[in-house]
Structure formats: structure tokens, C-alpha cells
Scaffold this motif. Structure first.
Motif, PDB file in Angstrom:
ATOM      1  N   THR A  69       0.831  -1.215   0.000  1.00  0.00           N
ATOM      2  CA  THR A  69       0.000   0.000   0.000  1.00  0.00           C
ATOM      3  C   THR A  69       0.859   1.256   0.000  1.00  0.00           C
ATOM      4  O   THR A  69       0.452   2.295  -0.483  1.00  0.00           O
ATOM      5  CB  THR A  69      -0.991   0.035   1.195  1.00  0.00           C
ATOM      6  N   LEU A  70       2.086   1.154   0.527  1.00  0.00           N
ATOM      7  CA  LEU A  70       2.943   2.352   0.558  1.00  0.00           C
ATOM      8  C   LEU A  70       3.607   2.626  -0.795  1.00  0.00           C
ATOM      9  O   LEU A  70       3.768   3.784  -1.198  1.00  0.00           O
ATOM     10  CB  LEU A  70       4.026   2.188   1.643  1.00  0.00           C
ATOM     11  N   ARG A  71       3.996   1.553  -1.492  1.00  0.00           N
ATOM     12  CA  ARG A  71       4.820   1.690  -2.701  1.00  0.00           C
ATOM     13  C   ARG A  71       4.311   2.727  -3.699  1.00  0.00           C
ATOM     14  O   ARG A  71       5.097   3.551  -4.186  1.00  0.00           O
ATOM     15  CB  ARG A  71       5.006   0.336  -3.386  1.00  0.00           C
ATOM     16  N   PRO A  72       3.017   2.734  -4.032  1.00  0.00           N
ATOM     17  CA  PRO A  72       2.589   3.693  -5.058  1.00  0.00           C
ATOM     18  C   PRO A  72       2.790   5.158  -4.661  1.00  0.00           C
ATOM     19  O   PRO A  72       2.799   6.029  -5.532  1.00  0.00           O
ATOM     20  CB  PRO A  72       1.085   3.415  -5.198  1.00  0.00           C
ATOM     21  N   TYR A  73       2.976   5.427  -3.389  1.00  0.00           N
ATOM     22  CA  TYR A  73       3.145   6.810  -2.947  1.00  0.00           C
ATOM     23  C   TYR A  73       4.619   7.241  -2.934  1.00  0.00           C
ATOM     24  O   TYR A  73       4.922   8.427  -2.862  1.00  0.00           O
ATOM     25  CB  TYR A  73       2.562   6.988  -1.534  1.00  0.00           C
ATOM     26  N   LEU A  74       5.511   6.257  -2.988  1.00  0.00           N
ATOM     27  CA  LEU A  74       6.941   6.593  -2.977  1.00  0.00           C
ATOM     28  C   LEU A  74       7.369   7.064  -4.363  1.00  0.00           C
ATOM     29  O   LEU A  74       6.830   6.615  -5.379  1.00  0.00           O
ATOM     30  CB  LEU A  74       7.754   5.347  -2.619  1.00  0.00           C
ATOM     31  N   SER A  75       8.387   7.925  -4.417  1.00  0.00           N
ATOM     32  CA  SER A  75       8.973   8.265  -5.707  1.00  0.00           C
ATOM     33  C   SER A  75       9.469   6.967  -6.331  1.00  0.00           C
ATOM     34  O   SER A  75      10.027   6.122  -5.626  1.00  0.00           O
ATOM     35  CB  SER A  75      10.171   9.196  -5.519  1.00  0.00           C
ATOM     36  N   LEU A  76       9.266   6.798  -7.617  1.00  0.00           N
ATOM     37  CA  LEU A  76       9.727   5.612  -8.347  1.00  0.00           C
ATOM     38  C   LEU A  76       8.994   4.338  -7.952  1.00  0.00           C
ATOM     39  O   LEU A  76       9.470   3.234  -8.204  1.00  0.00           O
ATOM     40  CB  LEU A  76      11.247   5.381  -8.162  1.00  0.00           C
ATOM     41  N   GLY A  77       7.821   4.482  -7.307  1.00  0.00           N
ATOM     42  CA  GLY A  77       7.060   3.303  -6.880  1.00  0.00           C
ATOM     43  C   GLY A  77       6.639   2.426  -8.045  1.00  0.00           C
ATOM     44  O   GLY A  77       6.355   1.237  -7.850  1.00  0.00           O
ATOM     45  N   ASP A  78       6.615   2.992  -9.243  1.00  0.00           N
ATOM     46  CA  ASP A  78       6.212   2.209 -10.416  1.00  0.00           C
ATOM     47  C   ASP A  78       7.409   1.647 -11.176  1.00  0.00           C
ATOM     48  O   ASP A  78       7.250   1.036 -12.224  1.00  0.00           O
ATOM     49  CB  ASP A  78       5.366   3.081 -11.356  1.00  0.00           C
ATOM     50  N   ALA A  79       8.617   1.857 -10.663  1.00  0.00           N
ATOM     51  CA  ALA A  79       9.824   1.370 -11.353  1.00  0.00           C
ATOM     52  C   ALA A  79      10.414   0.201 -10.574  1.00  0.00           C
ATOM     53  O   ALA A  79      10.230   0.116  -9.360  1.00  0.00           O
ATOM     54  CB  ALA A  79      10.859   2.498 -11.444  1.00  0.00           C
ATOM     55  N   PRO A  80      11.151  -0.690 -11.257  1.00  0.00           N
ATOM     56  CA  PRO A  80      11.866  -1.706 -10.484  1.00  0.00           C
ATOM     57  C   PRO A  80      12.860  -1.027  -9.552  1.00  0.00           C
ATOM     58  O   PRO A  80      13.361   0.052  -9.869  1.00  0.00           O
ATOM     59  CB  PRO A  80      12.590  -2.535 -11.551  1.00  0.00           C
ATOM     60  N   GLU A  81      13.148  -1.622  -8.417  1.00  0.00           N
ATOM     61  CA  GLU A  81      14.124  -1.019  -7.507  1.00  0.00           C
ATOM     62  C   GLU A  81      15.497  -1.006  -8.182  1.00  0.00           C
ATOM     63  O   GLU A  81      15.782  -1.871  -9.008  1.00  0.00           O
ATOM     64  CB  GLU A  81      14.161  -1.834  -6.202  1.00  0.00           C
ATOM     65  N   PRO A  82      16.344  -0.033  -7.849  1.00  0.00           N
ATOM     66  CA  PRO A  82      17.651   0.013  -8.507  1.00  0.00           C
ATOM     67  C   PRO A  82      18.433  -1.296  -8.323  1.00  0.00           C
ATOM     68  O   PRO A  82      18.470  -1.852  -7.233  1.00  0.00           O
ATOM     69  CB  PRO A  82      18.367   1.169  -7.805  1.00  0.00           C
ATOM     70  N   ASP A  83      19.034  -1.790  -9.400  1.00  0.00           N
ATOM     71  CA  ASP A  83      19.901  -2.965  -9.318  1.00  0.00           C
ATOM     72  C   ASP A  83      21.304  -2.541  -8.915  1.00  0.00           C
ATOM     73  O   ASP A  83      21.982  -3.224  -8.176  1.00  0.00           O
ATOM     74  CB  ASP A  83      19.976  -3.660 -10.686  1.00  0.00           C
ATOM     75  N   LEU A  84      21.716  -1.393  -9.448  1.00  0.00           N
ATOM     76  CA  LEU A  84      23.085  -0.925  -9.245  1.00  0.00           C
ATOM     77  C   LEU A  84      23.079   0.536  -8.814  1.00  0.00           C
ATOM     78  O   LEU A  84      22.355   1.357  -9.389  1.00  0.00           O
ATOM     79  CB  LEU A  84      23.867  -1.088 -10.564  1.00  0.00           C
ATOM     80  N   PHE A  85      23.874   0.818  -7.802  1.00  0.00           N
ATOM     81  CA  PHE A  85      24.060   2.184  -7.292  1.00  0.00           C
ATOM     82  C   PHE A  85      25.521   2.553  -7.530  1.00  0.00           C
ATOM     83  O   PHE A  85      26.416   1.774  -7.207  1.00  0.00           O
ATOM     84  CB  PHE A  85      23.737   2.190  -5.798  1.00  0.00           C
ATOM     85  N   ILE A  86      25.744   3.689  -8.121  1.00  0.00           N
ATOM     86  CA  ILE A  86      27.116   4.145  -8.366  1.00  0.00           C
ATOM     87  C   ILE A  86      27.295   5.492  -7.675  1.00  0.00           C
ATOM     88  O   ILE A  86      26.445   6.375  -7.805  1.00  0.00           O
ATOM     89  CB  ILE A  86      27.383   4.328  -9.879  1.00  0.00           C
ATOM     90  N   ARG A  87      28.391   5.652  -6.938  1.00  0.00           N
ATOM     91  CA  ARG A  87      28.731   6.980  -6.422  1.00  0.00           C
ATOM     92  C   ARG A  87      30.161   7.289  -6.818  1.00  0.00           C
ATOM     93  O   ARG A  87      31.071   6.515  -6.546  1.00  0.00           O
ATOM     94  CB  ARG A  87      28.604   7.060  -4.895  1.00  0.00           C
ATOM     95  N   THR A  88      30.342   8.421  -7.450  1.00  0.00           N
ATOM     96  CA  THR A  88      31.690   8.873  -7.799  1.00  0.00           C
ATOM     97  C   THR A  88      32.200   9.800  -6.696  1.00  0.00           C
ATOM     98  O   THR A  88      31.493  10.101  -5.745  1.00  0.00           O
ATOM     99  CB  THR A  88      31.672   9.645  -9.137  1.00  0.00           C
TER     100      THR A  88
END
Ligand code: IPE
Ligand code: IPE
Ligand code: MG
Length: 248
Positions: free
Chosen positions: A167-186
Motif C-alpha cells: 500500500t505504501l509503494r505507489p506513494y513513494l517516488s519511483l514506486g512504479d519502477a523496479p528497484e535500482p539494481d546498481l548504485f554508483i557513487r563517484t
């Protein structure tokens, strides 16, 4: 969308969703005895390259951190420059994204932006909404804590209680996208800095020392190579994973 904490997400060697903290612009400029803002300008070129490279590779979602809820604390002239750069990019760069079939979304709190910026955001999102290529999500005045709180508050106002992930997911930013697979920080720092706190629950992390304006296809390839070597277990044992997801 499948939740990484509830089921095994579908994923493959090419991440469906990459999240990036583009850090190191200021230091890049300082090393060259330039004003910090020159680093931000150059950083925009690096972002354009990243977007085309990700589109070429077939990445579906790319989420980049452009301005955090904490970045308002920077000197007023730097904040002013970043807002101007944001406005100019909305005016000048969106057409090209659209012509290439890309979608643009801005995530974050819009209430502190000037009305022209909000209008620019709305126009860019409307123009590209029906496109089916890569979706570029720009996080601007975004904070992970802000995101969770705004989602909870809106969900509760709509009568959801008790809340569940579903019930929370649709209210989060990106709730309609798959969760990130990869996070990159430079930029060498190894922290989340209040980026996507909820969404990064099972994301693979990659930290690079390269300063953001120097980020290029080769750095991305290194991050992707590292990603392909990871065994993503989501709480399970190696033996429980489908064979093609097991790593020796
Ligand atoms: C990231 O680069 C861009 C923004 C936060 C807007 P920085 O400006 O943080 O660069 P460094 O970390 O000071 O080098
Ligand atoms: C994170 O970088 C935010 C963006 C890249 C937009 P910062 O440079 O603001 O992060 P901290 O303050 O070093 O953690
Ligand atoms: Mg920084």
C-alpha cells in the motif's frame, strides 16, 4: 512491481535500473583552479554521456542525484547557479531527450523551486510522458527521508492503515519502477547522503574515486563488470538461487 524484500526480483546482466550520486564536481573544478560552478557545468556533459550510454545498453531506468534536500545549505551563489543550470537544461536539453524517445521525470519536493522551474518540470514531463525509451529520473530537492515521509503522510491521508509495502509503494517516488539494481557513487565518498533510502534495500553498491565530470563510458563499464560478478542473494543461500544467478 516486485519488492526485493518480498520476492526474488527479475534481473539480468544489464541492470534494469541504475541510481547514481554524481559527486565530485566541486573538487574537479578546484583541482583546475576554477570556480566550483564550472565543475557543475562540466558535470552536466558527463550526465548527457551517461544517459546516451545507458540508453544504448538497454537500461530502462536511470535515476541521478542532482540536488539534495541538504544542498540548500550551500552558499547562496552556488545554489543560485545550480538552479539556473537546472532551468537552462530544462529549456535546452529536453527536446533532444524527447527526439530520442526518452522519458524525463523529476523526483523530489517541488515546493521550494521558483515557479518557472516548476513550469519547466511540468512541461518536460508532459512532453516526454508517452515515450518508451529509457526513463531518466532526476532527483532534485530530493531526500530519502523526505520521500518516505511524504509517502506515509499521503497514504495515511488516503485511509491506508496499517501500511504495508504494497500500500505504501505507489506513494513513494519511483514506486512504479523496479528497484535500482546498481548504485554508483563517484567522488570517493562511500555514503548514501540521504539518497533513495527505501529503494536501495537490496541494490548493489559501486564506489568510484573518479570525480563526476571525468566519469565516462569506461568507468560505467567497470561498474557494470563489477555488478555482473555479484551474487545477489536477497536473504537466501546461494543454492536456492536459479542456476544462472549463482556465482562460483
Ligand atoms: C556534486 O558535486 C554535485 C552537487 C552536490 C550539486 P559536489 O558539488 O558535491 O562536488 P564536491 O563533492 O564538493 O567535490
Ligand atoms: C550528494 O552529494 C548530493 C548530490 C550529488 C546531488 P553531496 O556532495 O551533497 O554529499 P555529502 O554532503 O558530501 O554527503
Ligand atoms: Mg560532494
Amino acid at each position: 512491481m516486485k519488492s526485493s524484500t518480498q520476492s526474488l526480483p527479475d534481473y539480468s546482466d544489464v541492470p534494469r535500473h541504475i541510481a547514481v550520486i554524481m559527486d565530485g564536481n566541486g573538487r574537479w573544478a578546484k583541482k583546475r583552479l576554477l570556480p566550483r560552478v564550472m565543475g557543475h557545468k562540466k558535470g552536466l556533459d558527463a550526465l548527457e554521456n551517461l544517459v546516451s550510454e545507458c540508453a544504448r545498453l538497454g537500461v530502462a531506468q536511470l535515476t541521478v542525484f542532482a540536488f539534495s534536500t541538504e544542498n540548500w545549505r550551500r552558499p547562496a551563489d552556488e545554489v543560485g547557479f545550480l538552479m539556473q543550470l537546472f532551468m537552462q537544461s530544462l529549456q535546452k536539453k529536453v527536446r533532444r531527450l524527447h527526439d530520442n524517445g526518452l522519458r524525463l521525470r523529476i523526483i523530489g519536493d517541488r515546493s521550494r523551486f521558483a515557479p518557472e522551474i516548476v513550469a519547466g518540470i511540468e512541461a518536460a514531463e508532459a512532453l516526454t510522458a508517452a515515450n518508451t525509451g529509457l526513463c531518466l529520473n532526476i532527483a532534485a530537492d530530493y531526500g530519502g527521508r523526505w520521500d518516505i515521509l511524504q509517502a506515509v503522510n499521503r497514504a495515511v491521508a488516503d485511509g491506508h492503515h496499517p501500511l504495508t509495502e504494497d500500500t505504501l509503494r505507489p506513494y513513494l517516488s519511483l514506486g512504479d519502477a523496479p528497484e535500482p539494481d546498481l548504485f554508483i557513487r563517484t567522488g570517493g565518498e562511500e555514503r548514501i547522503s540521504n539518497f533513495l533510502l527505501w529503494q536501495l534495500a537490496y541494490t548493489e553498491f559501486y564506489f568510484a574515486d573518479v570525480l563526476w565530470p571525468d566519469f565516462d563510458a569506461a568507468t560505467l563499464a567497470q561498474a557494470l563488470a563489477s555488478y555482473r560478478r555479484r551474487e545477489r542473494r536477497f536473504g537466501r543461500t546461494s543454492e536456492q538461487l536459479p542456476l544462472q544467478q549463482q556465482r562460483p
